[in-house]
Design a protein around this motif. Sequence first.
Motif, PDB file in Angstrom:
ATOM      1  N   ASN A  39     -80.049  14.012  44.702  1.00 30.61           N
ATOM      2  CA  ASN A  39     -80.063  11.973  44.990  1.00 30.61           C
ATOM      3  C   ASN A  39     -78.119  12.364  44.506  1.00 30.61           C
ATOM      4  O   ASN A  39     -77.778  12.558  44.255  1.00 30.61           O
ATOM      5  CB  ASN A  39     -80.394  11.690  43.107  1.00 30.61           C
ATOM      6  CG  ASN A  39     -80.909  10.135  43.661  1.00 30.61           C
ATOM      7  OD1 ASN A  39     -80.182   9.939  44.667  1.00 30.61           O
ATOM      8  ND2 ASN A  39     -82.250  10.247  42.793  1.00 30.61           N
ATOM      9  N   ILE A  40     -77.896  10.961  44.710  1.00 33.38           N
ATOM     10  CA  ILE A  40     -76.060  10.440  44.451  1.00 33.38           C
ATOM     11  C   ILE A  40     -75.928   9.939  43.506  1.00 33.38           C
ATOM     12  O   ILE A  40     -77.270   8.747  42.609  1.00 33.38           O
ATOM     13  CB  ILE A  40     -75.875  10.036  45.946  1.00 33.38           C
ATOM     14  CG1 ILE A  40     -77.285   9.003  46.181  1.00 33.38           C
ATOM     15  CG2 ILE A  40     -75.938  10.946  46.842  1.00 33.38           C
ATOM     16  CD1 ILE A  40     -76.267   7.976  47.434  1.00 33.38           C
ATOM     17  N   SER A  41     -75.220  10.227  42.864  1.00 36.59           N
ATOM     18  CA  SER A  41     -74.518   8.718  41.780  1.00 36.59           C
ATOM     19  C   SER A  41     -73.045   8.089  42.094  1.00 36.59           C
ATOM     20  O   SER A  41     -72.150   8.226  43.129  1.00 36.59           O
ATOM     21  CB  SER A  41     -74.868   9.629  40.780  1.00 36.59           C
ATOM     22  OG  SER A  41     -73.540  10.716  40.993  1.00 36.59           O
ATOM     23  N   THR A  42     -73.185   6.749  41.231  1.00 35.61           N
ATOM     24  CA  THR A  42     -71.368   6.651  41.518  1.00 35.61           C
ATOM     25  C   THR A  42     -70.810   7.427  40.919  1.00 35.61           C
ATOM     26  O   THR A  42     -69.743   7.458  41.675  1.00 35.61           O
ATOM     27  CB  THR A  42     -72.041   5.460  40.537  1.00 35.61           C
ATOM     28  OG1 THR A  42     -71.867   6.103  38.995  1.00 35.61           O
ATOM     29  CG2 THR A  42     -72.287   4.416  40.393  1.00 35.61           C
ATOM     30  N   GLU A  43     -71.062   8.587  40.582  1.00 37.11           N
ATOM     31  CA  GLU A  43     -68.768   9.501  40.341  1.00 37.11           C
ATOM     32  C   GLU A  43     -69.514  10.317  41.594  1.00 37.11           C
ATOM     33  O   GLU A  43     -68.463  11.288  41.880  1.00 37.11           O
ATOM     34  CB  GLU A  43     -70.473  11.172  39.337  1.00 37.11           C
ATOM     35  CG  GLU A  43     -70.206  10.692  38.075  1.00 37.11           C
ATOM     36  CD  GLU A  43     -68.934   9.808  37.132  1.00 37.11           C
ATOM     37  OE1 GLU A  43     -67.891  10.608  37.500  1.00 37.11           O
ATOM     38  OE2 GLU A  43     -68.476   8.662  36.727  1.00 37.11           O
ATOM     39  N   ASP A  44     -70.347  10.453  42.760  1.00 36.48           N
ATOM     40  CA  ASP A  44     -70.036  10.960  43.982  1.00 36.48           C
ATOM     41  C   ASP A  44     -69.067   9.967  44.900  1.00 36.48           C
ATOM     42  O   ASP A  44     -68.482  10.320  45.911  1.00 36.48           O
ATOM     43  CB  ASP A  44     -71.654  10.730  44.903  1.00 36.48           C
ATOM     44  CG  ASP A  44     -72.312  12.417  44.283  1.00 36.48           C
ATOM     45  OD1 ASP A  44     -71.652  13.359  44.114  1.00 36.48           O
ATOM     46  OD2 ASP A  44     -73.197  11.573  44.101  1.00 36.48           O
TER      47      ASP A  44
END
Length: 556
Positions: A39-44
């Motif tokens: 999954n992706i998050s804002t940290e990416d």
Amino acid sequence: MENIHYDALVIGSGAAGSFAAKELTEKGLKVVLVEAGRNISTEDFNPNFKGPKEKGIQLWARAKAAVTGQHIQSKVAMYGRQQRHLFVNDRENPYTTPADKPFLWIRGKQLGGRLHTYGRMLLRWSDYDFKAASRDGKGQDWPLSYNELAPYYDKVEKFLGIYGTKESLANVPDGQFMGNSKLTSAEALFKAKTQERWSDRKPIPWRYMPPNIKRIPQPIIAAQETGLLTIRTNAVVRKIRVDVSTGKATGVEYIDRETREVGTLQASIVVLCGSTIESVRLLLNSATQQHPNGLGNSSGTLGKYFMDQVPSMIFGTIPGKKGFEGDDTHPVDPFYGVTGGVYIPRFENLDKVSNNQFVRGYAFQGTIGRLYARDDKDAKFGIMGFGEMLPYADNTITLNPKKKDSYGIPVPHISCYMHDNEKRLLKAQTEAIKDMLVNAGFELEFCGSYLGVEEFGRGAFPDADWFSRLLFRLNFRKSMCMGAAIHETGGARMGDDPKTSVLNRYNQSWDVPNLFVTDGSSFPSGGVSGATLTIMAVTVRACEYIARGHAEGKFK
């Protein structure tokens, strides 16, 4: 085995998979979206990353990536250090090629796939692409025409909010634009000088999708809002399962990337959107007693007619201009930086044979004056050329039975090389862009392709250190081999004849009626512009057909 039975199972979450999830859930189907990556998050997408956001040469950053597991991904033509984690680790994701036929497989495994690293340039194809074989006798026409696909281009463009300008060019049809894109003053000068000398060459502003600040692909967000979408990340699909008695797909068998446990998912319809090479690999690995040479391969064409566009690159400076120009079309993306540029549509061999040295043609995209440069340095340009590769039966994707990945799945063996037609086209491609840039009064630094590199004046990247320039010269040809265009297509082509194609005109398997493949592997020809918008439009069209068939009970 999970007991839930879904209406549709979508494999892959990029350009095709995201739109498949959106279209099917919005039509009332219960869908599970299966993604091999995380999954992706804002940290990416941390906007506070130190260093230049603009993609470019970044030789030292490439070298560091190469020695820490990304020896292939670090060769991507325009590199952005802050995006490194959005590309795969090559050690963990191996593949093979013949020693004399290198291929760069550039890819990302996370929710959204390569939608996080592509240039967001979205161009329509035309019947110069879809019906090319009717004019030159090479390969096969698409089983659909531009007029059939146009309503689905409309739908995708309106949803994404594409910027562009109306140009009335037959080979690059106008779209549904939410606003005008722009040329820099240097790009406008280039356009004027080019058209003044060559009336058939029509530079235009990019047609592109604005930054997606939400980061999760918009179609996936739309699908989530229906309440009918289940997302399974970290699920590496290794086989599509088929019921021997009915001949229909029943779901998939997958490996959990974190626990390594094997699981299954069941569905009435399977939509394969894994990206060109991965989709062909999965179909080959899903062979059964009824499909011994790969699932849906009664024609024997699965894995054949694989293509990528033929790439070239040219860089230089703009005398009399310093620094770089911005673009106020929309706010600069805090993670990706600036976007936009100039596109030079194909002008060879359209309505008549303008160059009989090769079949089909080439196009160019890049930026003039937008690349980062200090205020006391000359402004820069960087342009890539993309030539059309013809579909050849000996350009193939197969399985390597002697090498497996960390999940025990045979890796793809990619054999793709330029034939004589592409070599002649590539030489003309590099000469054409040199002529246009010199005609505009710009100064060349270097121009090259897999066939070689030429340097001019102070040479390539004259302000870089000597070691970086040495690395560039040593590695340039390797970084411009097949695959560098990142526009790969074919391998599971659609057609009107089940004896010569894998899929019908609705991307439906001839052999497995509830199996659909809608990514670039379904393309019968490769074109000269990016495939992303066409992948999206083809997917929307196929999903309309799927939803109608589901409502009529055809896939039960």
